[in-house]
Design an enzyme around this catalytic site. Sequence first.
Site, PDB file in Angstrom:
ATOM      1  N   HIS A   1       0.936  -1.221  -0.174  1.00  0.00           N
ATOM      2  CA  HIS A   1       0.016   0.199  -0.063  1.00  0.00           C
ATOM      3  C   HIS A   1       0.828   1.344  -0.097  1.00  0.00           C
ATOM      4  O   HIS A   1       1.961   1.319   0.451  1.00  0.00           O
ATOM      5  CB  HIS A   1      -0.874   0.021   1.067  1.00  0.00           C
ATOM      6  CG  HIS A   1      -2.001   0.981   1.234  1.00  0.00           C
ATOM      7  ND1 HIS A   1      -1.742   2.280   1.287  1.00  0.00           N
ATOM      8  CD2 HIS A   1      -3.321   1.109   0.834  1.00  0.00           C
ATOM      9  CE1 HIS A   1      -2.953   2.941   1.227  1.00  0.00           C
ATOM     10  NE2 HIS A   1      -3.808   2.168   1.179  1.00  0.00           N
TER      11      HIS A   1
ATOM     12  N   GLU B 241      -3.967   2.757  -7.195  1.00  0.00           N
ATOM     13  CA  GLU B 241      -4.355   3.699  -6.127  1.00  0.00           C
ATOM     14  C   GLU B 241      -3.152   4.885  -6.345  1.00  0.00           C
ATOM     15  O   GLU B 241      -2.382   4.976  -5.794  1.00  0.00           O
ATOM     16  CB  GLU B 241      -4.427   3.478  -4.777  1.00  0.00           C
ATOM     17  CG  GLU B 241      -5.290   2.469  -4.391  1.00  0.00           C
ATOM     18  CD  GLU B 241      -5.572   2.360  -2.826  1.00  0.00           C
ATOM     19  OE1 GLU B 241      -4.592   2.454  -2.017  1.00  0.00           O
ATOM     20  OE2 GLU B 241      -6.714   2.665  -2.590  1.00  0.00           O
TER      21      GLU B 241
HETATM   22  O1  G3P Z   1      -6.440   1.196   0.521  1.00  0.00           O
HETATM   23  C1  G3P Z   1      -7.388   2.247   0.162  1.00  0.00           C
HETATM   24  C2  G3P Z   1      -7.128   3.640   0.511  1.00  0.00           C
HETATM   25  O2  G3P Z   1      -5.840   3.826   0.117  1.00  0.00           O
HETATM   26  C3  G3P Z   1      -7.979   4.747  -0.367  1.00  0.00           C
HETATM   27  O3  G3P Z   1      -8.271   5.590   0.746  1.00  0.00           O
HETATM   28  O4  G3P Z   1      -9.656   7.146   1.901  1.00  0.00           O
HETATM   29  O5  G3P Z   1      -9.295   7.620  -0.706  1.00  0.00           O
HETATM   30  O6  G3P Z   1     -10.714   5.845   0.104  1.00  0.00           O
HETATM   31  P1  G3P Z   1      -9.414   6.488   0.457  1.00  0.00           P
END
Ligand code: G3P
Length: 223
Positions: A93, A141
């Site tokens: 992550h 992400e």
């Molecule tokens: O692991 C998922 C996370 O990093 C995404 O965060 O708060 O943008 O949904 P968020």
Amino acid sequence: MRLPAVVLNFKTYPEILGKKGWDLAKRFAAVADDTGASIVLCPPTADIAHVAKLIHLPVFAQHVDAVDPGQTTGWTPPESLLEAGAAGTLINHSERKVAWEEMAKSIPRCQAIGLEVIACADDVAEAETLAKLSPEYIAIEPPELIGGDVSVTTAKPEVVSRAVDRIRGANPRVAVLCGAGVKTRRDVAKALELGTSGVLLASGVVKAKDPEKALRDLVKGLH
Ligand code: G3P
């Protein structure tokens, strides 16, 4: 994990530590029961065993170490997660990066004992490289969008669709998730339209005024 899915990363937000997180986990399991949606929870390591006993949803860890069980202090080997009742784990992550050499060891170690792996990638290049390690899932992400108010599916749809194409080209067995800023059923539906098999999210639910209500809305995007 049944796809398409919403994978809910609890992170270490105060709202989910200890009993608060256990109570939320029960409410999230009720959402899955009521809607038939595939929901996976990722509590902090300290809560995995308790949450896995409490609910029937798949519980994933937020991180795993490639160490062998034995004379190692403060590490979390895959075997420890399995004994705690985890069904899988996130790895790499953006908030807990892992060296490539480490992942090349820990991913097959997890899979050898039946733990599924969601490998996280910050960008398309990293996603394509990670596909070579054959995790079951790769979650794309962009770090700059994490925790923000704009979903990656709105801010950078081309990153999601390019990641889907490049991962599929590198290893068609890997399913793609996307995350960062995902907050609504529309964001989830768009993620599926862009070719992913689901989303990885945190603040849109964990930091919501009514987390259960927020999750109930989100999972509507899976259909
Ligand atoms: O692991 C998922 C996370 O990093 C995404 O965060 O708060 O943008 O949904 P968020």
